[in-house]
Design a protein around this motif. Structure first.
Motif, PDB file in Angstrom:
ATOM      1  N   THR A   1       0.832  -1.203   0.000  1.00 27.20           N
ATOM      2  CA  THR A   1       0.000   0.000   0.000  1.00 27.20           C
ATOM      3  C   THR A   1       0.863   1.248   0.000  1.00 27.20           C
ATOM      4  O   THR A   1       0.607   2.201  -0.736  1.00 27.20           O
ATOM      5  CB  THR A   1      -0.939  -0.003   1.223  1.00 27.20           C
ATOM      6  N   ASN A   2       1.918   1.262   0.801  1.00 30.11           N
ATOM      7  CA  ASN A   2       2.793   2.432   0.861  1.00 30.11           C
ATOM      8  C   ASN A   2       3.447   2.700  -0.488  1.00 30.11           C
ATOM      9  O   ASN A   2       3.493   3.842  -0.944  1.00 30.11           O
ATOM     10  CB  ASN A   2       3.872   2.230   1.931  1.00 30.11           C
ATOM     11  N   ILE A   3       3.954   1.663  -1.122  1.00 31.36           N
ATOM     12  CA  ILE A   3       4.595   1.837  -2.425  1.00 31.36           C
ATOM     13  C   ILE A   3       3.581   2.317  -3.456  1.00 31.36           C
ATOM     14  O   ILE A   3       3.863   3.212  -4.258  1.00 31.36           O
ATOM     15  CB  ILE A   3       5.289   0.535  -2.865  1.00 31.36           C
ATOM     16  N   ALA A   4       2.395   1.751  -3.432  1.00 27.92           N
ATOM     17  CA  ALA A   4       1.342   2.185  -4.356  1.00 27.92           C
ATOM     18  C   ALA A   4       1.009   3.661  -4.148  1.00 27.92           C
ATOM     19  O   ALA A   4       0.857   4.420  -5.114  1.00 27.92           O
ATOM     20  CB  ALA A   4       0.099   1.323  -4.173  1.00 27.92           C
ATOM     21  N   LEU A   5       0.902   4.065  -2.891  1.00 24.10           N
ATOM     22  CA  LEU A   5       0.619   5.472  -2.592  1.00 24.10           C
ATOM     23  C   LEU A   5       1.768   6.366  -3.026  1.00 24.10           C
ATOM     24  O   LEU A   5       1.556   7.467  -3.552  1.00 24.10           O
ATOM     25  CB  LEU A   5       0.347   5.652  -1.097  1.00 24.10           C
TER      26      LEU A   5
ATOM     27  N   ILE B   1       3.892   5.818  -5.468  1.00 20.88           N
ATOM     28  CA  ILE B   1       3.862   5.924  -6.928  1.00 20.88           C
ATOM     29  C   ILE B   1       2.801   6.925  -7.369  1.00 20.88           C
ATOM     30  O   ILE B   1       3.033   7.764  -8.246  1.00 20.88           O
ATOM     31  CB  ILE B   1       3.604   4.538  -7.559  1.00 20.88           C
ATOM     32  N   GLU B   2       1.639   6.837  -6.756  1.00 21.40           N
ATOM     33  CA  GLU B   2       0.555   7.753  -7.108  1.00 21.40           C
ATOM     34  C   GLU B   2       0.946   9.198  -6.817  1.00 21.40           C
ATOM     35  O   GLU B   2       0.665  10.109  -7.609  1.00 21.40           O
ATOM     36  CB  GLU B   2      -0.712   7.379  -6.339  1.00 21.40           C
ATOM     37  N   ASN B   3       1.629   9.410  -5.711  1.00 23.48           N
ATOM     38  CA  ASN B   3       2.064  10.755  -5.333  1.00 23.48           C
ATOM     39  C   ASN B   3       3.071  11.307  -6.344  1.00 23.48           C
ATOM     40  O   ASN B   3       2.974  12.473  -6.767  1.00 23.48           O
ATOM     41  CB  ASN B   3       2.680  10.723  -3.934  1.00 23.48           C
TER      42      ASN B   3
ATOM     43  N   MET C   1       7.796  -6.216  -6.900  1.00 23.23           N
ATOM     44  CA  MET C   1       6.485  -6.780  -7.214  1.00 23.23           C
ATOM     45  C   MET C   1       5.362  -5.930  -6.612  1.00 23.23           C
ATOM     46  O   MET C   1       4.278  -5.832  -7.191  1.00 23.23           O
ATOM     47  CB  MET C   1       6.388  -8.224  -6.725  1.00 23.23           C
ATOM     48  N   ASP C   2       5.622  -5.307  -5.465  1.00 16.02           N
ATOM     49  CA  ASP C   2       4.635  -4.376  -4.914  1.00 16.02           C
ATOM     50  C   ASP C   2       4.400  -3.228  -5.897  1.00 16.02           C
ATOM     51  O   ASP C   2       3.254  -2.823  -6.149  1.00 16.02           O
ATOM     52  CB  ASP C   2       5.103  -3.819  -3.566  1.00 16.02           C
ATOM     53  N   ALA C   3       5.500  -2.709  -6.457  1.00 13.60           N
ATOM     54  CA  ALA C   3       5.380  -1.631  -7.436  1.00 13.60           C
ATOM     55  C   ALA C   3       4.721  -2.144  -8.714  1.00 13.60           C
ATOM     56  O   ALA C   3       3.882  -1.456  -9.315  1.00 13.60           O
ATOM     57  CB  ALA C   3       6.763  -1.047  -7.739  1.00 13.60           C
TER      58      ALA C   3
ATOM     59  N   ILE D   1       9.780   6.370  -4.092  1.00 11.77           N
ATOM     60  CA  ILE D   1       8.896   5.223  -4.302  1.00 11.77           C
ATOM     61  C   ILE D   1       9.160   4.122  -3.281  1.00 11.77           C
ATOM     62  O   ILE D   1       8.249   3.639  -2.616  1.00 11.77           O
ATOM     63  CB  ILE D   1       9.066   4.664  -5.728  1.00 11.77           C
ATOM     64  N   PHE D   2      10.415   3.736  -3.152  1.00  6.36           N
ATOM     65  CA  PHE D   2      10.762   2.568  -2.339  1.00  6.36           C
ATOM     66  C   PHE D   2      11.283   2.906  -0.947  1.00  6.36           C
ATOM     67  O   PHE D   2      11.449   2.006  -0.121  1.00  6.36           O
ATOM     68  CB  PHE D   2      11.830   1.732  -3.056  1.00  6.36           C
TER      69      PHE D   2
END
Length: 233
Positions: free
Chosen positions: A3-7, A9-11, A45-47, A225-226
């Motif tokens: 979730t953190n990585i997804a957020l 990336i979106e940011n 893989m999260d990304a 991102i990471f």
């Protein structure tokens, strides 16, 4: 973690979009490269699950290992310093080599590309700020170097790349991004055979927003991102 990585990336994507709006650009003209060096496959893989398909690596051995074990639809970019004796491991496997910093390296990539019957997309690395600890040609010999490399078979010079200085205020790097873009314009205006460059790879976590405002078409973002890298593997 996913979730953190997804957020994250979106940011980053939102920041890119806003920078494009401020500078009258289309956000679709900017490619976000997730810089994943030293990061484990689980984080990649999260990304990936968050929609990322374009990743950048700095070290050949790590890059090859990840290519062999992660999904086939990932587009890999070699963004770190590349030694001539490592060229054979990545030509034909990566979408683009960003860090071509000499005619000697370009010759080796050309030789390997011809051997494999492929065309290697490359960027010419420019040390715009003339930092002693960084690789790259200078602005002054940019046109001459690109002209020489353009004669080599098996290569497609797509544009230029730079790693600007690490600064606390990204405004301090704006002039370097402008200089790189101007060199790209100058080279294109020379109508060199086999050269029409449309890629500017510039901007990292601390200054990618400024880079986009100045014309970056690829930004290389890792920490945003990471998270911070672990070099004590």
């Amino acid at each position: 973690m996913e979730t953190n990585i997804a957020l994250n990336i979106e940011n980053v994507k939102q920041n890119i979009e806003q920078a494009c709006l401020r500078s009258g650009r289309n956000p679709k003209d900017v490619t976000l490269i997730a810089v994943s060096k030293t990061k484990p496959n689980e984080m990649l893989m999260d990304a990936y699950n968050a929609g990322m398909r374009t990743f950048g690596e700095n070290y050949v051995q790590e890059l090859v290992s990840k290519i062999d074990t992660l999904p086939d639809d990932i587009e890999w970019h070699m963004i770190g310093h590349l030694q001539t004796n490592k060229v054979k491991y990545i030509v034909g496997k990566v979408a683009m080599i960003h860090s071509v910093d000499s005619v000697k390296l370009a010759r080796e990539i050309s030789k390997e590309a011809v051997k494999r019957n492929v065309t290697a997309d490359i960027l010419i690395e420019v040390n715009v700020a003339l930092e002693e600890n960084k690789f790259g040609i200078t602005l002054e010999n940019g046109i001459e170097t690109v002209t020489e490399i353009a004669k080599l078979p098996g290569l497609n010079i797509r544009g230029l790349m730079t790693s600007a200085p690490y600064v606390s205020n990204p405004e301090d790097n704006r002039k370097y991004f402008r200089d790189l873009k101007q060199l790209c314009v100058d080279i294109n205006s020379k109508n060199i055979d086999n050269i029409h460059m449309d890629v500017l790879s510039m901007g990292m976590t601390n200054d990618y927003i400024t880079a986009v405002e100045e014309g970056a078409t690829m930004v290389r973002v890792g920490t945003a991102i990471f998270g911070a890298r672990n070099y004590n593997k």
